[in-house]
Design a protein around this motif. Structure first.
Motif, mmCIF file in Angstrom:
data_model
loop_
_atom_site.group_PDB
_atom_site.id
_atom_site.type_symbol
_atom_site.label_atom_id
_atom_site.label_comp_id
_atom_site.label_asym_id
_atom_site.label_seq_id
_atom_site.Cartn_x
_atom_site.Cartn_y
_atom_site.Cartn_z
ATOM 1 N N LEU A 1 0.812 -1.210 0.000
ATOM 2 C CA LEU A 1 0.000 0.000 0.000
ATOM 3 C C LEU A 1 0.854 1.271 0.000
ATOM 4 O O LEU A 1 0.337 2.359 -0.249
ATOM 5 C CB LEU A 1 -0.928 0.009 1.218
ATOM 6 C CG LEU A 1 -1.945 -1.150 1.284
ATOM 7 C CD1 LEU A 1 -2.748 -1.077 2.572
ATOM 8 C CD2 LEU A 1 -2.881 -1.097 0.079
ATOM 9 N N GLU A 2 2.153 1.127 0.327
ATOM 10 C CA GLU A 2 3.009 2.305 0.421
ATOM 11 C C GLU A 2 3.908 2.483 -0.797
ATOM 12 O O GLU A 2 4.754 3.371 -0.812
ATOM 13 C CB GLU A 2 3.882 2.204 1.667
ATOM 14 C CG GLU A 2 3.064 2.146 2.941
ATOM 15 C CD GLU A 2 3.922 1.884 4.160
ATOM 16 O OE1 GLU A 2 4.281 2.849 4.857
ATOM 17 O OE2 GLU A 2 4.228 0.693 4.385
ATOM 18 N N VAL A 3 3.741 1.646 -1.796
ATOM 19 C CA VAL A 3 4.565 1.769 -2.997
ATOM 20 C C VAL A 3 4.089 2.984 -3.803
ATOM 21 O O VAL A 3 2.889 3.141 -4.062
ATOM 22 C CB VAL A 3 4.483 0.476 -3.835
ATOM 23 C CG1 VAL A 3 5.285 0.632 -5.132
ATOM 24 C CG2 VAL A 3 5.011 -0.698 -3.021
ATOM 25 N N HIS A 4 5.029 3.788 -4.235
ATOM 26 C CA HIS A 4 4.748 4.995 -5.034
ATOM 27 C C HIS A 4 3.721 5.921 -4.349
ATOM 28 O O HIS A 4 2.870 6.528 -4.995
ATOM 29 C CB HIS A 4 4.228 4.632 -6.429
ATOM 30 C CG HIS A 4 5.196 3.812 -7.218
ATOM 31 N ND1 HIS A 4 6.445 4.275 -7.580
ATOM 32 C CD2 HIS A 4 5.082 2.551 -7.703
ATOM 33 C CE1 HIS A 4 7.074 3.340 -8.274
ATOM 34 N NE2 HIS A 4 6.264 2.280 -8.364
ATOM 35 N N SER A 5 3.798 5.974 -3.031
ATOM 36 C CA SER A 5 2.871 6.863 -2.309
ATOM 37 C C SER A 5 3.648 8.002 -1.661
ATOM 38 O O SER A 5 4.797 7.848 -1.289
ATOM 39 C CB SER A 5 2.104 6.077 -1.241
ATOM 40 O OG SER A 5 3.004 5.523 -0.300
ATOM 41 N N THR A 6 3.000 9.161 -1.500
ATOM 42 C CA THR A 6 3.617 10.324 -0.874
ATOM 43 C C THR A 6 3.028 10.511 0.511
ATOM 44 O O THR A 6 2.110 9.802 0.930
ATOM 45 C CB THR A 6 3.368 11.576 -1.721
ATOM 46 O OG1 THR A 6 1.961 11.812 -1.822
ATOM 47 C CG2 THR A 6 3.958 11.395 -3.118
ATOM 48 N N THR A 7 3.545 11.460 1.208
ATOM 49 C CA THR A 7 3.086 11.699 2.575
ATOM 50 C C THR A 7 1.660 12.242 2.615
ATOM 51 O O THR A 7 1.010 12.219 3.659
ATOM 52 C CB THR A 7 4.022 12.691 3.280
ATOM 53 O OG1 THR A 7 4.113 13.873 2.485
ATOM 54 C CG2 THR A 7 5.413 12.087 3.447
ATOM 55 N N LYS A 8 1.181 12.744 1.500
ATOM 56 C CA LYS A 8 -0.155 13.336 1.491
ATOM 57 C C LYS A 8 -1.254 12.322 1.175
ATOM 58 O O LYS A 8 -2.431 12.622 1.302
ATOM 59 C CB LYS A 8 -0.213 14.479 0.482
ATOM 60 C CG LYS A 8 0.735 15.635 0.808
ATOM 61 C CD LYS A 8 0.607 16.755 -0.203
ATOM 62 C CE LYS A 8 1.539 17.913 0.124
ATOM 63 N NZ LYS A 8 1.430 19.003 -0.866
ATOM 64 N N THR A 9 -0.872 11.138 0.711
ATOM 65 C CA THR A 9 -1.895 10.151 0.349
ATOM 66 C C THR A 9 -2.491 9.520 1.589
ATOM 67 O O THR A 9 -1.877 9.451 2.655
ATOM 68 C CB THR A 9 -1.287 9.057 -0.539
ATOM 69 O OG1 THR A 9 -0.204 8.440 0.169
ATOM 70 C CG2 THR A 9 -0.769 9.638 -1.847
ATOM 71 N N THR A 10 -3.753 9.027 1.422
ATOM 72 C CA THR A 10 -4.464 8.433 2.558
ATOM 73 C C THR A 10 -3.833 7.114 2.986
ATOM 74 O O THR A 10 -3.729 6.810 4.181
ATOM 75 C CB THR A 10 -5.934 8.196 2.170
ATOM 76 O OG1 THR A 10 -6.492 9.418 1.691
ATOM 77 C CG2 THR A 10 -6.728 7.686 3.354
ATOM 78 N N SER A 11 -3.407 6.272 2.013
ATOM 79 C CA SER A 11 -2.827 4.970 2.344
ATOM 80 C C SER A 11 -1.533 5.135 3.150
ATOM 81 O O SER A 11 -1.275 4.369 4.080
ATOM 82 C CB SER A 11 -2.538 4.175 1.072
ATOM 83 O OG SER A 11 -1.633 4.894 0.226
ATOM 84 N N LYS A 12 -0.741 6.156 2.834
ATOM 85 C CA LYS A 12 0.491 6.385 3.588
ATOM 86 C C LYS A 12 0.175 6.770 5.027
ATOM 87 O O LYS A 12 0.837 6.294 5.977
ATOM 88 C CB LYS A 12 1.292 7.493 2.905
ATOM 89 C CG LYS A 12 2.612 7.822 3.564
ATOM 90 C CD LYS A 12 3.626 6.736 3.322
ATOM 91 C CE LYS A 12 4.987 7.135 3.856
ATOM 92 N NZ LYS A 12 6.015 6.094 3.618
ATOM 93 N N THR A 13 -0.844 7.599 5.220
ATOM 94 C CA THR A 13 -1.206 8.030 6.572
ATOM 95 C C THR A 13 -1.750 6.859 7.385
ATOM 96 O O THR A 13 -1.422 6.683 8.571
ATOM 97 C CB THR A 13 -2.247 9.151 6.493
ATOM 98 O OG1 THR A 13 -1.758 10.213 5.656
ATOM 99 C CG2 THR A 13 -2.564 9.692 7.866
ATOM 100 N N VAL A 14 -2.613 6.040 6.751
ATOM 101 C CA VAL A 14 -3.202 4.907 7.475
ATOM 102 C C VAL A 14 -2.127 3.900 7.874
ATOM 103 O O VAL A 14 -2.090 3.383 8.992
ATOM 104 C CB VAL A 14 -4.290 4.236 6.606
ATOM 105 C CG1 VAL A 14 -4.767 2.938 7.233
ATOM 106 C CG2 VAL A 14 -5.443 5.201 6.407
ATOM 107 N N MET A 15 -1.202 3.553 6.966
ATOM 108 C CA MET A 15 -0.171 2.570 7.269
ATOM 109 C C MET A 15 0.807 3.083 8.311
ATOM 110 O O MET A 15 1.325 2.304 9.117
ATOM 111 C CB MET A 15 0.594 2.207 5.980
ATOM 112 C CG MET A 15 -0.215 1.377 4.993
ATOM 113 S SD MET A 15 -0.867 -0.160 5.720
ATOM 114 C CE MET A 15 0.637 -0.938 6.271
#
Length: 770
Positions: free
Chosen positions: A503-517
């Motif tokens: 879920l954290e691949v190619h994600s930035t700090t602003k994405t929801t998946s990054k915050t949840v994980m």
């Protein structure tokens, strides 16, 4: 003269100065065999009995039923022939065979009767050969010659028993030679019918290389309190055998196989490749042939003529590679075999030993290569537990001759060979279709495989993911460019485990998946750290519960704990009395004889036959769908007339059957009335078991000669006693000689009387003839 001198030499060997009989220990004479049998043994040049003879013959001579496990070439034929000669002694005038030897193939039966005549040269016992493919009329005549020993294949013997309506009530000695092959070749129905015709008072011997479950059940029904004698060769590997284990993926096995055949093995070495099913055999045969390597193949459902041709090619070294299945390889014995390749790793350790046991025999060296896929690794660990030998991971400085090395195949070799396989698939349009069929057969094969032990499954997960290349590839020209830098780079790639989730691949700090994980990891990190801390304290807790504390805060080792006597807890958990150890391990010197392991392997297993045979059972699954394990529904067939599922095929239900004395129904082709036509043509009565020679044989001589046709019936031997060639190669009895002389005298008197009448009628008409 030579026979007399030989007899004197034997007597001088067995008789002392005072005429007392001496029996040297460890020799054939020490077994108490009769003088004619010993003379036959010495004429063959045998001096000392082989291990299987040394173990079996005392029990056979004592009248026991024996089940013996021995390989081909171990001397088992003499192990049952010598006691048989000693028991039968001499030819009996009573009609009926007294010994029966059943062999699975015509070639083995022919070899057995030839050896019987050579070894029993100094006895007057008669032997007859009854095998398929020979003339029925010649076998009718040979059985009318009243043989003492019958060497036969089950199919033709049952045919003659039904055709001639023979009884086996006089049989005292029965041998099932290569019994596992008898059942593998589909003779179970014939064997059970023959077993019903045998008397209860017989002595039965069963010789086999392996013990299938069906054979164990047959031994329980046909043998009385049998003694199991075995050489412990099925659980031991030859010291001259070099084993190589290669970690490969299932998709690249064919590429690795071609590299072994083309680069690792010499062109003048013979190799047998074991495949799981007949569909794999057909694919590998086409693939190896497309690569320009002479190859032959054998599987169980292959036509018998084609099978003989392929085996002959391998024997004559026209083809240096043979692809087989486990079932088909049971009848193949190549003494000069150099290599064995396991394309699939067997699911049973005994099956692996059975495969690789075909090389490194009779003092020769050999190699066994096994391609181990990740899902087959637990079975490989089971094998090393079975043979008590370690599985050694490959090291850079390891010797290639070291046994049991488990390594990988260099990537450069895989790339090169995979490209070669792709080119072969492009050139040969049959290969893709055969590969698809083999893949489907692999799925069916995996369903019939037994599962490895849970301990081996857990151990396989702890093995390193990346393995060093196996030492056998060190001299390969494709590996010259590989160095330690490339190996280290590949090792780091294989050992890399990313900390981020999918879920954290190619994600930035602003994405929801990054915050949840991030929040989830923060919460779980506390639990993970707590679990690690709990496991780290478990060992300290155990030491504290035992009341042992080390002075300087160090954790006590196992050597420190050995000096304490620990209380023993019972099933309820209460501490009982201390168990005192009376032996001092520090000063105790165990004594094991130097030949302990070899004698243990040759020892007789005690206890009941059921318990002994349970640990030795080895069943070979079929190499196609019909022979593999099936569900109960797949074994049943729908019968339209009965409107239900039945356990036989429609062809078996519609074929004509005849009912035998045992109540079983067999094919009507066993009753062809050829024997009745043969008797009418030669004017011979049917063979009656239990009568005397010269009785019950009524009819004229060959073709009705020697008297008026249809008149003057006489009883006697000669050719009329057994038809044409009935006594060829056998000694005539005194009664037969006397009858023949009377017949010649009678014929001479009739001729002289006819000549006298001719002269009397010719007087006065002319000058009589001289």
């Amino acid at each position: 003269m030579a026979a007399l001198l030989l007899g004197k030499d034997v007597q001088g060997l067995l008789l002392g100065s005072k005429g007392t009989r001496k029996k040297p220990s460890g020799s054939f004479s020490g077994l108490g065999l009769s003088l004619p049998v010993i003379k036959g043994v010495m004429r063959k040049g045998y001096r000392l009995p082989t291990p299987i003879q040394r173990k079996c013959m005392p029990f056979i001579l004592g009248g026991k039923d024996v089940v013996a496990m021995a390989r081909t070439g171990s001397g088992k034929t003499a192990a049952y022939l010598l006691p048989m000669f000693d028991r039968l002694k001499t030819h009996s005038a009573k009609i009926g065979a007294r010994a029966l030897i059943l062999s699975p193939t015509r070639e083995l039966a022919t070899q057995t009767i030839k050896f019987t005549k050579e070894l029993g040269k100094f006895t007057d016992l008669r032997a007859a050969l009854v095998v398929g493919g020979d003339s029925m009329e010649e076998q009718f005549a040979s059985l009318h010659g009243n043989p003492d020993i019958i060497v036969a294949t089950p199919g033709r013997l049952l045919h003659l028993l039904v055709e001639m309506e023979l009884k086996l009530a006089s049989v005292e000695y029965v041998v099932f030679d290569e019994a596992d092959r008898l059942f593998e070749m589909g003779f179970s129905e014939q064997l059970r019918e023959i077993l019903f015709k045998l008397p209860e008072s017989r002595q039965t011997m069963l010789f086999s290389a392996t013990l299938p479950k069906q054979l164990v059940e047959f031994a329980k029904a046909g043998l009385h309190d049998p003694v199991l004698v075995r050489l412990d060769v099925e659980s031991q590997l030859s010291q001259q055998l070099k084993m190589t284990f290669l970690a490969v993926r299932s998709e690249v096995k064919s590429a690795v196989l071609l590299h072994l055949l083309r680069s690792v093995m010499s062109s003048n070495e013979q190799t047998v490749v074991f495949a799981p099913t007949k569909h794999h055999v057909e694919y590998l045969r086409e693939l190896i042939s497309s690569a320009g390597i002479p190859v032959c193949y054998v599987y169980s459902s292959l036509d018998q003529t084609a099978r003989k041709i392929n085996i002959a090619k391998f024997h004559n070294r026209t083809a240096m590679v043979m692809v087989v299945t486990d079932v088909a390889a049971r009848g193949i014995d190549i003494p000069t075999l150099d290599n064995v390749i396991n394309y699939n790793f067997p699911d049973k350790p005994k099956l692996f030993v059975h495969r690789v046991g075909r090389v490194a025999r009779a003092g020769r060296s050999g190699s066994a290569y096994s391609l181990v896929s990740p899902d087959e690794l637990p079975s490989c660990l089971d094998l090393h537990l079975f043979t008590s030998k370690p599985l050694l991971p490959a090291e850079p400085d390891m010797d290639s001759e070291q046994l049991g090395v488990y390594g990988s195949v260099p990537q450069t070799i895989l790339d090169e060979e995979e490209e070669f396989v792709r080119q072969l698939h492009t050139r040969n349009s049959d290969l893709p279709a055969l590969l698809k069929v083999a893949d489907n057969a692999q799925k069916q094969y995996l369903r019939s495989c037994s599962q490895p032990s849970p301990e081996s499954v857990s151990r396989s997960k702890n093995l390193p993911v990346y393995l060093n290349p196996h030492p056998i590839f060190r001299r390969s020209p494709l590996c010259e460019g590989e160095g330690p830098t490339r190996d280290e780079f590949l090792k780091r790639i294989h050992g890399y485990r990313p900390a981020a989730t999918i879920l954290e691949v190619h994600s930035t700090t602003k994405t929801t998946s990054k915050t949840v994980m991030a929040g989830k990891r923060k919460m779980h990190d506390v639990l993970v750290a707590k679990e690690k801390r709990k496991k780290s304290l478990e060992k300290d807790d155990v030491i504290k519960r035992r009341g042992i504390v080390v002075a300087h805060g160090e954790v006590a080792t196992e050597d420190d704990l050995k000096q304490f006597r620990r209380p023993v807890a019972d099933a309820a958990g209460s501490v009982g009395k201390l168990k005192l150890k009376l032996r001092d391990d520090e000063h105790y010197i165990p004594h094991i004889p130097s030949d302990y392991h070899s004698e243990k392997g040759l020892s007789i297993v005690g206890g009941s036959f059921d318990k002994e045979a349970a640990s030795l059972v080895l069943d070979l699954e079929g190499d196609e769908g019909e022979g593999a394990k099936k569900t109960q529904k797949e074994k049943m067939k729908w019968d339209r007339k009965r409107k239900r599922f039945v356990g036989q095929t429609g062809s078996e239900a519609n074929s004509k059957k005849i009912k035998t004395e045992s109540g079983r129904k067999i094919s009507s082709s066993y009753k062809t009335h050829l024997y009745q036509q043969w008797r009418e043509r030669h004017k011979i009565d049917s063979l009656t078991t239990g009568g005397e020679e010269g009785e019950g044989f009524q009819g004229g001589s060959e073709g009705g000669r020697g008297g008026r046709r249809g008149r003057g019936k006489w009883r006697g031997g000669g050719k009329g006693a057994g038809g044409k060639g009935a006594t060829v190669g056998d000694l005539k009895t005194s009664e037969q000689i006397l009858r023949k002389r009377k017949k010649k005298t009678f014929q001479a008197s009739r001729r002289s009387q006819k000549q006298g009448n001719t002269r009397g009628r010719g007087r006065g008409r002319g000058k009589p003839r001289d």
